[in-house]
Design a protein around this motif. Sequence first.
Motif, short mmCIF file in Angstrom:
data_model
loop_
_atom_site.label_atom_id
_atom_site.label_comp_id
_atom_site.label_asym_id
_atom_site.label_seq_id
_atom_site.Cartn_x
_atom_site.Cartn_y
_atom_site.Cartn_z
N TYR A 147 73.23 -42.52 -60.03
CA TYR A 147 73.56 -41.98 -61.36
C TYR A 147 72.84 -42.83 -62.40
N VAL A 148 72.44 -42.22 -63.48
CA VAL A 148 71.83 -42.93 -64.60
C VAL A 148 72.73 -42.77 -65.81
N TYR A 149 73.37 -43.87 -66.19
CA TYR A 149 74.26 -43.88 -67.35
C TYR A 149 73.42 -44.16 -68.59
N TRP A 163 82.00 -41.56 -62.38
CA TRP A 163 80.72 -40.90 -62.12
C TRP A 163 79.81 -41.64 -61.16
N ASN A 164 80.25 -42.69 -60.51
CA ASN A 164 79.50 -43.29 -59.41
C ASN A 164 80.30 -43.17 -58.11
N ASP A 191 74.42 -37.81 -69.34
CA ASP A 191 73.76 -38.72 -68.40
C ASP A 191 72.81 -37.93 -67.51
N PRO A 231 71.61 -46.73 -56.24
CA PRO A 231 72.02 -46.01 -57.46
C PRO A 231 72.02 -44.51 -57.23
N ASP A 262 76.26 -47.49 -56.46
CA ASP A 262 75.71 -48.20 -57.61
C ASP A 262 75.21 -47.19 -58.63
N PHE A 263 74.97 -47.63 -59.85
CA PHE A 263 74.31 -46.78 -60.83
C PHE A 263 73.44 -47.64 -61.74
N THR A 264 72.60 -46.97 -62.50
CA THR A 264 71.64 -47.64 -63.38
C THR A 264 72.01 -47.37 -64.83
N GLY A 274 71.36 -38.48 -54.87
CA GLY A 274 72.57 -39.30 -54.98
C GLY A 274 73.81 -38.63 -54.40
#
Length: 462
Positions: free
Chosen positions: A208-210, A162-163, A98, A206, A123-125, A104
Motif C-alpha cells: 500500500y502507498v499511504y 489499510w495494510n 491512497d 509493502p 508493510d506499506f510505504t 499487494g
Amino acid sequence: MTDQRPHDAALVVPCFNVAEHLPSFLASVAALDGFDRTQVILVDDGSTDGTHELLAGFAGRHPHVQLITQPNKGPGAARNRGLREVRAGHVAFADADDVLVPDGLSAMLASARRNDADLVVADFTNVPLRPYGRWKRCFGAGDRCVGSITDHPDLVFSASVWNKLFSVPFLRRTKAAFPEGVLFEDAWFSVPALLSARRVNLLDRPVYVYRQRGDGSSIMDSLRRNAGNYRDHLDLNLHLLDLGTRHGPEVRRLMERYAALTYLGFLRRLPEAPPDLDVAALLPDVHRLYQGIRDDVLREFVTSRRDAALQTAAKAGSLGDRLAAPRPLPLEGSRPADGEWRELPLNPAVTAQGLPPRYRLDGDRVELGGTVATVDGRGFGSRWTSSTTPISAVLDTAVSPARTHRGVALLQTLPASTLNVATLQISEGGVLTLSLPRMEVLPGWVDLSAMTWPLPEPVPAG
C-alpha cells in the motif's frame, strides 16, 4: 448491478470528497492482480465534489464493482456499510486518496491461505517518505507467523486497517465493527483484531502507498490541531486498557504501552491546545488514563523532563494546576559565547558517568563532551528515526525559547539501536536544531568527548 460470481477477496473503500485523488486510486484498483475476482465495494459517504460521478463511472465499467451511496456519516459508518455487503472469504480496506500496490492484495491473500490466518499484516510505504512508528521493527526479517501478539509487542502499534487482510469468518465470529461518529476508528477495529486472532501472518513487503496530502487536510496531518481528536483518542485508549484487562496481564501491559505512547503527543500539546478544546472537561479522564498505566511503562516513552513532569502531573491529578501555572522558560538570545561550556541536563532515561554531558561553540563548530548511557545500558538512538528530528529528545532542554519548547538533545534510546550525533543550527533567537546522521551500534557507555561537527550559519528567527 452486483456481480454474482465467487470472489477471491473483497475490498471496501469509504469515499468522501476525494475527487482530486480518485483517478489515480481507481487506476491502482483496476491494476490489481486478480481484479476481476475481487469484490470491490465503493461507499460514497455523502460527497459533494464530483466523487460520486467518478465512482459511478468506474462501477458502470466493471460488473464486480458495487457502488453504495449514503448521507455523510463518517468513515466508520461507511466501512461498516461496505462490510455488510462482503461475500468473499477475506476483506481488505483502503482509503480513496491512497494507492494500492498491484500484487499487494494477492500476496496478502496467498499468505492468509497458507496457514488459514485470521489476519495478515503487511508493510506499506509513505509518500513523502517518513518514519512510521515502532511497528515497522516487526518487518525486515522475512515473512513470519505470529501465534501471540505478546511475542511481537510493537506490532500493536500497527493500528491502521489499510495494510491488513482480515478473514471474514473471523470478523463475524468476533462481531468486529467500526465505531461510528468518532475518529481513530481504525484502531478501534484493528487492535482488538490483533489481540483476538489465532494466527497473524506478517508479510514482509509493502502492499500500500499511504499519501500524505499536500494541503494538510487528511486526518493524520491535522492530528493534534483538531480539538475532537483529544477526546476521541482518550476514549480509545481507555477502551483498550479495559480490553487488555480482559485478555490478561501480558496483554494489559501491551495496551498500557499503546496508551502511553499514542497519547503522549496530545499530552505535550495540552499547554497549547486548540482554543475550542474544553481542557477542564478532559482532565478527569486524562487522570483516569494515566492512573491505569504503571510507572515503568510511562518511563519507556519519556523523551524529556517536560514529558516526565506532564505524565507525573496527569497521574497525580494535578495536571490542571500545572497547565494553569507552567514553569517559566529560559529567555531568548541565550546562545553561549564561543568556548563557554554549557551542561546538557539529562532526561530520566539517560545517566552520566564522570563529567556530565556538555557542549560548547567554537566559531562554526559545536563540540560535545562527557559520557552518557541509557539507564538500561542498551545503546543510543533509533533505527527508525529520520534524517532530522525535533530536538527535545533524550537530553532535556538547554536552550528553549517560548515559541518552540526545543533544546539541545540526542535521540531517544532504544534496544539494539544506533548512536546518532548531530549538527546544531542556532537561530538568532537561540533555537538549536539537530540534523542526524546514522552510525554503527554502540551499546553501553558512549564517550562524547572530542567530537565536533560543523555549525551552520544562524538563521533569522520568525
